[in-house]
Motif scaffolding. Structure first.
Motif, PDB file in Angstrom:
ATOM      1  N   GLU A  23       0.774  -1.305  -0.189  1.00  0.00           N
ATOM      2  CA  GLU A  23      -0.033   0.063  -0.056  1.00  0.00           C
ATOM      3  C   GLU A  23       0.948   1.372   0.151  1.00  0.00           C
ATOM      4  O   GLU A  23       0.444   2.126  -0.798  1.00  0.00           O
ATOM      5  N   TRP A  59       0.737   4.168  -3.010  1.00  0.00           N
ATOM      6  CA  TRP A  59       0.532   5.485  -2.787  1.00  0.00           C
ATOM      7  C   TRP A  59       1.879   6.261  -3.703  1.00  0.00           C
ATOM      8  O   TRP A  59       1.769   7.456  -4.206  1.00  0.00           O
ATOM      9  N   ILE A 106      -2.845  13.951   0.463  1.00  0.00           N
ATOM     10  CA  ILE A 106      -4.100  12.809   0.959  1.00  0.00           C
ATOM     11  C   ILE A 106      -4.549  13.357   2.111  1.00  0.00           C
ATOM     12  O   ILE A 106      -6.042  13.423   2.374  1.00  0.00           O
TER      13      ILE A 106
END
Lengths: 250, 250
Positions: free
Chosen positions: A168, A172, A188
DNA sequence: TCCATTGGTGAACAGTGTTCAGAAGAAACT
DNA sequence: AGTTTCTTCTGAACACTGTTCACCAATGGA
């Protein structure tokens, strides 16, 4: 590594002679090396057999004499990560920290090369050459005094967390590419903050925390949750109090 | 095959020439449906735009009028999984079981279609249409009295475990093809048992447990470890005690 | 010198995702 | 009716992919 002389040879000097008398023989090692060069420079999506061959200045088909195919090449790349990785001997007084180190080292391995987490995910659950690592992980877990059934799942749980978290994390970074983590994080965070608070009260409230100051911290916290959960099983067993755990080593 | 309104069309209205297999218009929905048919029958590796088009009896390029590309198609397939999934309202007395249900439901979703776990892994970390699900998960975690910092990572931890576990589980099944889980399990168990005991004492000892009687049981145990770990944070103190601060970095 | 063996070559095959000029079809307007 | 417009779908192409295979260059041995 760029080819030293990529200058197009003029048509008039075309003796059918090979350029390099010192032809370095192609080996699996060199192929894997070249694959890593391409991977780090171009990313997984651009990593093709032809690119690897070009990196080596060689025809595609030459690779297939040394490597079974792309799948095996990935296998070799994955195995390469574990080349200089050694786990310490189990220390019953320090088992929780040792487990954490195991996960930390795994994450660092995956972060060392671009998109490596994705390759790791596609990897087969077990391969023979890294059985020693799993064995040693179990040895540490045993030193912690965990029941067998918990040990059996703990390995999966830890590996899964480590791989999933790192995947993950690197997705990103790939998506908002080449920006530093500080910028990515801010982006984010801003997104979560901008959500309608009446529909997403928790996400807005947690915006600052959802992308922590650093991924390291988030990773550590997740590790802590897992280790606390494991520890409850160790303490729960009546025959094995925490003081006697050092005698569990076998 | 009946017409939506069976009132006979008055003769003064424009008569419909074509009553035979009226060309059903291509829609995103139909494309996603066909993609699932191909996926379940052929597997992810054989799922190509051309296969989907063939399933619909249509040219490949027709798909691109409705779908941006293969990436968006995967996105739509992933979103489809959440179509009829609703989380219950948070119940503070039952939050641990609610969290488990969240993970269980996620696993079942992924197991419903072949290779779906792999698609899920390739999925972007966050997409807008499933923010409500994450929001509700946080609501349940909050009902459990977890500190904000723990909540923020707990979502990741749970999702990561669920996806990773299911991925591994389905990779085993795919690899040892079309055998029932009982056979697969026996095969793996035999392999671990056959390892040299002096080099792999723990793996041999745990052979029976490494592949449990059922994957359900292993999944539940992993969930339990995580939930126990989370619970230790909930019990600590509702109002941010000093122990909580231990994990903060200044 | 000739021969055989090895390792690398180039072309080909069957796929892939994606694009684009144009055909087909339905709807709308005259 | 006939004509135009607009949307949807087609067919062919492009630039790739992994993989195979007949061939060829270079080397080591006799």
């Amino acid at each position: 590594m760029s080819q030293p002389d990529d200058v197009p040879t003029p048509p008039w000097e075309r003796p059918r002679k090979r350029q390099a008398p010192a032809r370095i023989p192609l080996t699996r090692e060199r192929i894997v090396d070249a694959a890593f060069v391409v991977l780090d420079r171009e990313g997984l999506d651009k990593l093709s057999m032809r690119q690897v061959a070009a990196e080596l200045g060689v025809a595609v088909s030459a690779l297939y004499a040394h490597v079974e195919g792309k799948d095996e090449l990935f296998e070799l790349m994955y195995a390469r990560l574990f080349d200089h990785a050694e786990l310490p001997d189990p220390d019953p007084d320090n088992w929780q920290e040792q487990i954490k180190d195991y996960a930390r080292a795994g994450r660092q391995r995956l972060l060392r090369h671009r998109d490596m987490a994705r390759i790791s995910m596609a990897h087969a659950p077990f391969t023979a050459d890294l059985l020693p690592h799993v064995e040693k992980l179990f040895a540490v877990l045993r030193a912690g005094g965990l029941p067998d059934k918990v040990m059996a799942i703990a390995g999966d749980l830890l590996s899964t967390y480590m791989e999933g978290f790192t995947l993950e994390e690197s997705m990103w970074q790939e998506r908002l590419n080449d920006a530093s983590w500080k910028q990515v994080g801010a982006e984010i965070r801003d997104y979560f903050s901008s959500l309608p608070p009446e529909r997403f009260p928790n996400m807005v409230a947690l915006a600052d925390l959802l992308v922590g100051e650093s991924n390291d911290y988030r990773f550590e916290l997740g590790l802590d949750i897992i280790l606390r959960g494991l520890a409850t099983y160790a303490e729960e067993d009546p025959g094995k109090s925490s003081r006697d755990r050092r005698h569990e080593r076998e």
